[in-house]
Design an enzyme around this catalytic site. Structure first.
Site, PDB file in Angstrom:
ATOM      1  N   LYS A 151       0.867  -1.390   0.105  1.00  0.00           N
ATOM      2  CA  LYS A 151       0.093  -0.028  -0.166  1.00  0.00           C
ATOM      3  C   LYS A 151       0.848   1.270  -0.087  1.00  0.00           C
ATOM      4  CE  LYS A 151      -4.062  -1.929   0.158  1.00  0.00           C
ATOM      5  NZ  LYS A 151      -5.301  -1.346  -0.473  1.00  0.00           N
ATOM      6  N   LYS A 247     -14.243  -7.247  -6.763  1.00  0.00           N
ATOM      7  CA  LYS A 247     -14.421  -7.663  -5.313  1.00  0.00           C
ATOM      8  C   LYS A 247     -15.835  -7.571  -5.372  1.00  0.00           C
ATOM      9  CE  LYS A 247     -10.706  -4.507  -3.640  1.00  0.00           C
ATOM     10  NZ  LYS A 247     -10.199  -3.232  -3.171  1.00  0.00           N
TER      11      LYS A 247
END
Length: 321
Positions: A151, A247
């Site tokens: 990230k 997702k």
């Protein structure tokens, strides 16, 4: 007669989870339980503020569907009754499990998908300082992780990737910018990252502001996340990205996820399967989309202080079925 129960839970995290948009210490999830003729089907969703969702709003959506669901609304009919998003995901997955239970099948059997023994999953490195992210990477690799998801925001991008590569020389590395790289000189940045053998960069620019990617060479493959919700988004993304991240909370459930896989293959785009933070209940449903995926990121439960049944086993960089 079918009965529907809605539960809201706050799941504390074992440690803070930070991305470019902020830091979380807990995650709120909503679970739907359907009961019919003694059979049970459950689904879990995670309302996401980035997609204009709140716990209260998703709960209201689910309540509004209660009469129709208890009246026998089918999973197929649900797709046109509720927009893609977290609420539909919880209902869709609950109906998948209920339908499978009533004919005494597993989810895999119901979907007609062969279940693997295990699935390699990413372990996410939360946004932090170079030193702390490097320590987290070394720890993950020592426990057998083979796919690391880094990230990042706009700070120390190359430095963090270089440091992580140094302690994880054999791991597959993917980067997630979470839309944070707008205004940066991307060709220069991509060139600087090239020596570190990244397998993919996820969503460098904000959704709706990524058309410029059509005119930038991609020496490292790019993956659309926030820009890609349902199968209807995929064709327009071909010139900007090489891959899409599916997702269940974005697309509205397993039914749409499987349709997205078919569309991605038609468009010759590669597939990643990802998740929001959540328990094993949510990840188990998403696993059915993984056999066609090049990368899998279903590590949500390892961030929780305590997981929820049915428990998935995470070990040596894999989810064991």
């Amino acid at each position: 007669m079918r009965r529907m129960l809605i539960d809201v839970l706050t799941l504390p995290l074992a440690r803070p989870f930070a991305i470019a948009r902020g830091t979380r210490t807990a995650v709120a999830v909503i679970r739907v339980t359907l009961e019919q003729d003694g059979f049970i089907g459950r689904g879990e969703c995670t309302p996401t503020p980035r997609y204009n969702e709140s716990v209260e709003g998703v709960h209201a959506q689910l309540n509004a569907m209660k009469d129709a669901i208890e009246g026998g609304l089918s999973r197929q009919a649900l797709q046109s009754q509720l927009n893609a998003g977290a609420a539909r995901n919880a209902l869709d997955c609950a109906l998948w499990r209920l339908d499978a239970a009533r004919v005494r099948r597993t989810l895999w059997q119901q979907a007609g998908v062969a279940a693997p023994a295990s699935v390699v999953t990413a372990e996410t490195l939360s946004l932090d300082s170079v030193e702390k992210m490097t320590e987290a990477a070394a720890d993950a690799v020592s426990r057998g992780a083979r796919l690391l998801k880094i990230k990042l925001d706009r700070e120390a991008i190359v430095e963090k990737v270089a440091a992580i590569r140094a302690v994880a020389p054999d791991a597959t590395l993917i980067v997630d910018a979470n839309e944070a790289w707008g205004g940066l000189e991307l060709p220069t940045l991509f060139a600087a990252l090239l020596p570190y053998r990244l397998a993919m960069i996820e969503q460098p620019l904000p959704a709706g502001e990524d058309a410029g990617l059509e005119h930038i060479a991609h020496p490292i493959p790019l993956c659309a996340d926030e820009s890609c919700h349902t199968r209807g988004d995929i064709a327009a993304l071909r010139a900007r990205y090489e891959m899409i991240n599916i997702k269940l909370d974005k697309c509205g459930g397993l039914t749409e996820a499987l349709a997205m896989i078919d569309e991605a293959r038609k468009q010759e785009m590669r597939i990643m399967v990802g998740c929001m933070l959540g328990s094993s209940l949510a990840m188990e449903a998403a696993l059915l989309a993984t056999p066609q995926a090049e990368h899998v990121d279903l590590d949500g439960p390892i961030w929780l202080a305590a997981d929820s049944s049915p428990f998935l086993t995470y070990s040596q960089g894999r989810i064991w079925l």
